[in-house]
Design an enzyme around this catalytic site. Structure first.
Site, PDB file in Angstrom:
ATOM      1  N   GLU A 160      30.169  28.324 -37.975  1.00 45.22           N
ATOM      2  CA  GLU A 160      30.958  27.506 -38.905  1.00 45.22           C
ATOM      3  C   GLU A 160      30.716  27.777 -40.385  1.00 45.22           C
ATOM      4  O   GLU A 160      30.261  26.890 -41.133  1.00 45.22           O
ATOM      5  CB  GLU A 160      30.721  26.016 -38.627  1.00 45.22           C
ATOM      6  CG  GLU A 160      31.203  25.565 -37.276  1.00 45.22           C
ATOM      7  CD  GLU A 160      31.315  24.049 -37.182  1.00 45.22           C
ATOM      8  OE1 GLU A 160      30.862  23.343 -38.095  1.00 45.22           O
ATOM      9  OE2 GLU A 160      31.893  23.571 -36.201  1.00 45.22           O
ATOM     10  N   GLU A 375      32.554  24.796 -29.298  1.00 44.98           N
ATOM     11  CA  GLU A 375      32.217  23.378 -29.498  1.00 44.98           C
ATOM     12  C   GLU A 375      33.487  22.557 -29.388  1.00 44.98           C
ATOM     13  O   GLU A 375      34.540  22.954 -29.889  1.00 44.98           O
ATOM     14  CB  GLU A 375      31.608  23.099 -30.886  1.00 44.98           C
ATOM     15  CG  GLU A 375      30.140  23.414 -31.002  1.00 44.98           C
ATOM     16  CD  GLU A 375      29.576  23.079 -32.378  1.00 44.98           C
ATOM     17  OE1 GLU A 375      30.002  22.057 -32.968  1.00 44.98           O
ATOM     18  OE2 GLU A 375      28.725  23.848 -32.848  1.00 44.98           O
TER      19      GLU A 375
HETATM   20  C1  BGP Z   1      29.890  21.101 -35.929  1.00 46.49           C
HETATM   21  C2  BGP Z   1      28.495  21.666 -35.941  1.00 46.49           C
HETATM   22  C3  BGP Z   1      27.542  20.983 -35.031  1.00 46.49           C
HETATM   23  C4  BGP Z   1      27.774  19.503 -34.850  1.00 46.49           C
HETATM   24  C5  BGP Z   1      29.233  19.151 -34.683  1.00 46.49           C
HETATM   25  C6  BGP Z   1      29.531  17.686 -34.752  1.00 46.49           C
HETATM   26  O1  BGP Z   1      30.392  21.169 -37.222  1.00 46.49           O
HETATM   27  O2  BGP Z   1      28.506  23.029 -35.587  1.00 46.49           O
HETATM   28  O3  BGP Z   1      26.261  21.325 -35.454  1.00 46.49           O
HETATM   29  O4  BGP Z   1      27.085  18.741 -35.727  1.00 46.49           O
HETATM   30  O5  BGP Z   1      30.038  19.783 -35.635  1.00 46.49           O
HETATM   31  O6  BGP Z   1      29.601  17.286 -36.085  1.00 46.49           O
HETATM   32  P1  BGP Z   1      29.001  15.959 -36.618  1.00 46.49           P
HETATM   33  O7  BGP Z   1      27.561  16.009 -36.227  1.00 46.49           O
HETATM   34  O8  BGP Z   1      29.212  15.992 -38.089  1.00 46.49           O
HETATM   35  O9  BGP Z   1      29.726  14.874 -35.957  1.00 46.49           O
END
Ligand code: BGP
Length: 469
Positions: A160, A375
């Site tokens: 990301e 993800e």
């Molecule tokens: C993505 C990241 C993760 C995780 C996920 C959920 O951006 O790769 O590491 O954190 O999002 O996001 P958040 O924790 O902000 O809800």
């Protein structure tokens, strides 16, 4: 007719070193910018996290028992090189060898990311990837890992690039907490893409075995009123900031005229110039057809309307629905109040956006080779049922099911999608929302570090076994 996923489809779970491991001060780990930043700006720190550093044998055993045959893991750069470069920390190297070995023992394929938001502190203070020196440090670290961890079959350079830049230089919720700096944002994205390209080129010239790719977060952007050219432009500009700039760099090896036009407009309105060099494009062009796969992280879509006022972003870190504002001068404003479900953190739940994004890649970047959804998942304030020792997370099951169904539709329409990694395998803390925003298939009691399968885990187990919804 029951539609089945391909036989070799991976049903995985995702983790990230800093959010899962804990153990930030032991076995020679170097510091990262987050260590202090969380302490000073948030109500939680990265300890104990999910203690994955010690609990991984339990988590991998759970994977095997729940038919999860892939795991995303990231290497903490500062466990290998505590300062980011120079001397290697043997304890860090040994730890990841043990971890990958255990994955294979449990028949869980590790997809390994080199950088998941956690640049070593010394390099972060030195400008992170806005500073070109750090490109070389990253490539050296990547080379070390490629040659050392020969048991890894799937590598990703970065997780990301888009959201890190956004968090660090627009929203200011990630260290160093800078807001509305578009020059830094685009330069950071560009330099990281050059670092990615150089790592890929090295991977090929050194004939490293296995596959390599990159993980991009790709939120889909729609105009609030498709009939209004200003809203259409707002959606296009947001798409350039979050998706198109880095996708062009990945698969075209250059920025298209339309992309550059948008970038120039944004910099004209907000100030700033970029340092883009011919040697950068040589590296990007050499790498553009060498990516074995694209990882897509997809959580949400956004609806955009025109906005000419001053920059205003309010980050909803506590999950109070309606608490978000995201309006960028000369770009546009996100409209959260659309007639579509959204999470407490105002993330709009729209599986069609995943389908549209996959098909966009297929059409605009036909050299993508194959896609893994690396993800996707639902952040929720889960309630633990003490009596039944589980969480009744029907909303999460619905979320996953509808997104897997969108993936099936994309596969049916000719897209090469080879796997799905749910964020997250176990509960971890959220970078800017803490331990209260849970995503895991397995509930973690952060006091005892006990794991408990949620209802979604049993549901996912069945889907992974039967390979259909
Ligand atoms: C993505 C990241 C993760 C995780 C996920 C959920 O951006 O790769 O590491 O954190 O999002 O996001 P958040 O924790 O902000 O809800």
């Amino acid at each position: 007719m029951v539609e089945r996923f391909p036989e070799d489809f991976i049903f995985g779970g995702a983790t990230a070193a800093y959010q899962a491991e804990g153990a930030t001060r032991i076995d020679g780990k170097g510091r990262v910018a987050w260590d202090n930043y969380l302490k000073e700006n948030y109500w939680y720190i990265a300890e104990p996290a999910s203690d994955f550093y010690h609990q991984y044998p339990i988590d991998l055993d759970l994977c095997e028992r729940f038919n999860i045959n892939g795991i995303r893991i990231s290497i903490a750069w500062s466990r290998i090189f505590p300062k980011g470069y120079g001397e290697v920390n043997p304890k860090g190297v040994e730890y990841y060898h043990r971890l990958f070995e255990r994955c294979h023992e449990h028949h869980v394929e590790p997809f390994v990311t080199l950088h998941h938001f956690d640049t070593p502190e010394a390099l972060h203070e030195n400008g992170d990837f806005v500073n070109r020196e750090n490109v070389e440090h990253f490539v050296n670290y990547a080379e070390f890992c490629f040659k050392e961890f020969t048991e890894v079959n799937y590598w990703t350079t970065f997780n990301e690039i888009g959201p890190i830049g956004d968090g660090q230089y627009l929203v200011g919720k990630f260290p160093p907490g800078i807001q509305y700096d578009f020059e830094k944002l685009f330069q950071f994205h560009h330099n990281m893409m050059v670092a990615h390209a150089k790592a890929v080129n090295l991977f090929r010239t050194h004939n490293i075995k296995g596959e390599i790719g990159i993980v991009h977060a790709l939120p889909t952007k729609y105009p609030l009123n498709p009939e209004d050219p200003k809203d259409v432009q707002a959606a296009e500009l947001e798409d350039i900031i979050h998706n198109k700039f880095i996708l062009d760099a990945t698969y075209l090896g250059e920025y298209s005229d339309a992309t550059m036009k948008g970038v120039k407009h944004i910099l004209k309105v907000n100030g700033g110039t970029l340092d883009l060099r011919e040697e950068d494009f040589e590296a990007l062009r050499a790498a553009k057809d060498q990516n074995d796969f694209l990882g897509i992280n997809y959580y949400m879509s956004d609806w955009m309307k025109a906005y000419e006022g001053e920059n205003i972003i309010t980050h909803n870190s506590k999950g109070v629905k309606g608490g978000s504002r995201y309006a960028l001068k000369g770009v546009g404003e996100r409209e959260f109040n659309v007639d579509i479900p959204r999470t407490d953190w105002d993330w709009i739940i729209y599986p069609q956006g995943l389908y549209d994004q996959i098909m966009r890649i297929k059409q605009d970047y036909p050299n993508y080779n194959k896609i893994y959804i690396t993800e996707n998942g639902l952040g929720y304030k889960d309630e633990f049922d003490v009596e039944q020792q589980t969480v009744h997370d029907k909303a999460r099951i619905d979320y996953i099911e509808s997104h897997l169904s969108a993936i099936q539709e994309a596969i049916r329409d000719g897209a090469e999608v080879k796997g799905y990694f749910l964020w997250s395998l176990i509960d971890v803390f959220s970078w800017s929302n803490g331990y209260e925003k849970r995503y895991g298939l397995f509930y973690v009691d952060f006091n005892t570090q006990q794991r408990y399968p949620k209802e979604s885990a049993y549901w996912y187990k069945r889907v992974a076994e039967q390979k259909h919804l």
